[in-house]
Design an enzyme around this catalytic site. Structure first.
Site, mmCIF file in Angstrom:
data_model
loop_
_atom_site.group_PDB
_atom_site.id
_atom_site.type_symbol
_atom_site.label_atom_id
_atom_site.label_comp_id
_atom_site.label_asym_id
_atom_site.label_seq_id
_atom_site.Cartn_x
_atom_site.Cartn_y
_atom_site.Cartn_z
ATOM 1 N N GLU A 1 0.831 -1.205 0.000
ATOM 2 C CA GLU A 1 0.000 0.000 0.000
ATOM 3 C C GLU A 1 0.861 1.249 0.000
ATOM 4 O O GLU A 1 0.537 2.245 -0.647
ATOM 5 C CB GLU A 1 -0.915 0.016 1.229
ATOM 6 C CG GLU A 1 -2.043 -0.987 1.176
ATOM 7 C CD GLU A 1 -3.092 -0.632 0.143
ATOM 8 O OE1 GLU A 1 -2.764 -0.664 -1.049
ATOM 9 O OE2 GLU A 1 -4.231 -0.339 0.527
ATOM 10 N N THR B 1 -4.666 10.629 -6.322
ATOM 11 C CA THR B 1 -4.518 10.522 -4.876
ATOM 12 C C THR B 1 -4.073 11.862 -4.300
ATOM 13 O O THR B 1 -4.546 12.290 -3.246
ATOM 14 C CB THR B 1 -3.486 9.433 -4.530
ATOM 15 O OG1 THR B 1 -3.893 8.233 -5.180
ATOM 16 C CG2 THR B 1 -3.429 9.181 -3.044
#
Lengths: 307, 307
Positions: free
Chosen positions: A128, A181
């Site tokens: 991640e 993001t």
């Protein structure tokens, strides 16, 4: 056992009020992965089907997670990974988490399960981190544990698997736009009004109480996010329209999945989830925005081995 | 039934991470109240023993709450109230809530229970508003419902009774200093860092999950308040010393009860709660600060009728 084929579920992080702490695991949406032992001491990724993602182990979330796990275990066993990608990267339903968690789950199985699913979480978080730059667990935890997960704390990492009512179904619409993001982060404010924070933790408390008591009305009353959603939803075209359509069609609640652009809704019963999905799709009618639709129960067990 | 004698329990509001949303009901600490029907159509307070509080119905929290309830019910029945005050006003363990909730509980009983305990909450909140200027439910809700209460929302009012593990005990020390409500409020900041808010709702989630699963370790890990306690504890002499002594003696957690100055600790088992109380008392040794100590189980039922 020298080879394993696994289902790597998609996940919904945040779940309205639970920004950065809650996540849930889907049952019918996910990747597949084949992992096999090799004769050398390397981790290779020989195939990625369905998406254009890096085969270089060090640049792939599955590869990085696998290396972190093997390093921790002091294992020199080699593995090859094939990824059959069905979750679109950047969709907001845990594409990177599915690959990261899948790699550590599969390798751990092939090594005779030296670690529990819970103990695998930190290694999947390495993937991640590669994917998003931040070390977060709200997708990999539900992918590994199943059901609803609460990340109570990061320092130290403390993940709790919550009770999941059996009749909950998720409807998800993925509008095919890109939400970077960096943009999803930059719209957040560093501080929040105390009053709104209190409302948020009241709703987190209500949602978790509703999960344990299977009180669908309480779950519905608690699925609100007064802090993040008003900011991030501006990045998602027609968000309010789609959410409104979901609620109108009988959803218990609706919000942004992860950092978007997918929009999720939770419903009681699969029939309602089906109607809700159709209503959400209607929200994009005539918009020129392409979208995918998913309907899924909540997966109580997380990753699973396929025959 | 023309007369009733009731036990009006003390309560702990906030409970560390649950600022403004959580409260719990005590079993062995509380006032008594006698309420009887009268021949006129007025609410009178004929006696208050133990504290110097106003007998004027309109200026007394019990009186104001009683009037609000009777007005709602359209009742012209008269009542006289006697209050035997054992909870010290300003102690931070719900003195005004005990009187406000007691009055509406007792009158509702004498009228044949037209309302449920839950439905009585808004009328008891009228008394709280008189006492503190703010319309809050985190003491009156657990006083009326028992156990742990969550005030999920005020608009509309939504109170959830949570599961309470049977082995939880509270130790409370009340240092006899005055913390003015205005001061307790003025130290709060109007906004909080998002990062701290996330930690707080993670802990609220952990605490509530721990209550449902009777996971005392999780309850312990979740009993933190990184937002309010660091500010309000400055108003309570020796707070850190007393809290530290409680944790050292085996408490699951410790914090400020309500807006203080009482400090509470939660423990698993009465023996530990006893040791914790002694350790907390030790924290004020040689300080010149007088204090009361209470040890109590969690009262699962709230208000009760005494024979």
């Amino acid at each position: 056992m020298n080879e394993i084929r696994i289902f790597c579920p998609a996940t919904i992080a945040n779940v309205s009020c639970g920004f950065d702490v809650l996540g849930l695991c889907l049952d019918k949406v996910g990747d597949e992965m084949v992992i096999r032992k090799t004769g050398n001491n390397q981790v290779t990724i020989s195939k990625i089907e369905g998406q254009d993602l890096p085969l270089d182990t060090e640049k792939n979330v599955a590869g990085v997670s696998a290396l972190a796990l093997l390093d921790h275990l002091g294992s020199t066993q080699g593995f090859d990974i094939e990824i059959y990608k069905k979750i679109k990267p950047g969709s907001g339903i845990g594409s990177s988490a599915a690959s990261a968690a899948g790699a550590v789950f599969g390798i751990n199985k092939l090594l005779g399960e030296p670690l529990s699913a819970r103990e695998l979480i930190p290694f999947a978080m390495e993937g991640e981190k590669l994917a998003s730059g931040s070390w977060h667990a709200d997708n990999v935890a539900p992918a590994l544990l199943g059901g609803f997960s609460l990340v109570r704390s990061y320092e130290p990492l403390d993940v709790i698997k919550l009770h999941t009512p059996g009749e909950l179904y998720a409807s998800i619409i993925h509008p095919q736009i890109e939400v970077k993001t960096a943009d999803a982060r930059s719209v957040l404010k560093h501080s929040v009004p105390l009053k709104k924070a209190i409302q948020q933790w009241g709703n987190v408390g209500g949602l978790i109480s509703g999960l344990y008591t299977e009180d669908y009305d309480l779950i519905s009353r608690s699925l609100h996010d007064g802090i993040i959603e008003p900011l991030r939803s501006l990045l998602i075209p027609r968000f309010s329209l789609v959410k409104g359509a979901a609620l109108e069609a009988g959803a218990l609640g609706s919000g942004i999945s992860g950092s978007g652009p997918s929009i999720f809704a939770l419903s009681r019963g699969e029939d309602t989830a089906q109607k809700v999905a159709e209503a959400m799709a209607g929200g994009y009618a005539g918009s020129g925005v392409d979208f995918d639709i998913h309907i899924s129960g909540i997966n109580p067990d997380g990753m699973r081995v396929l025959q």
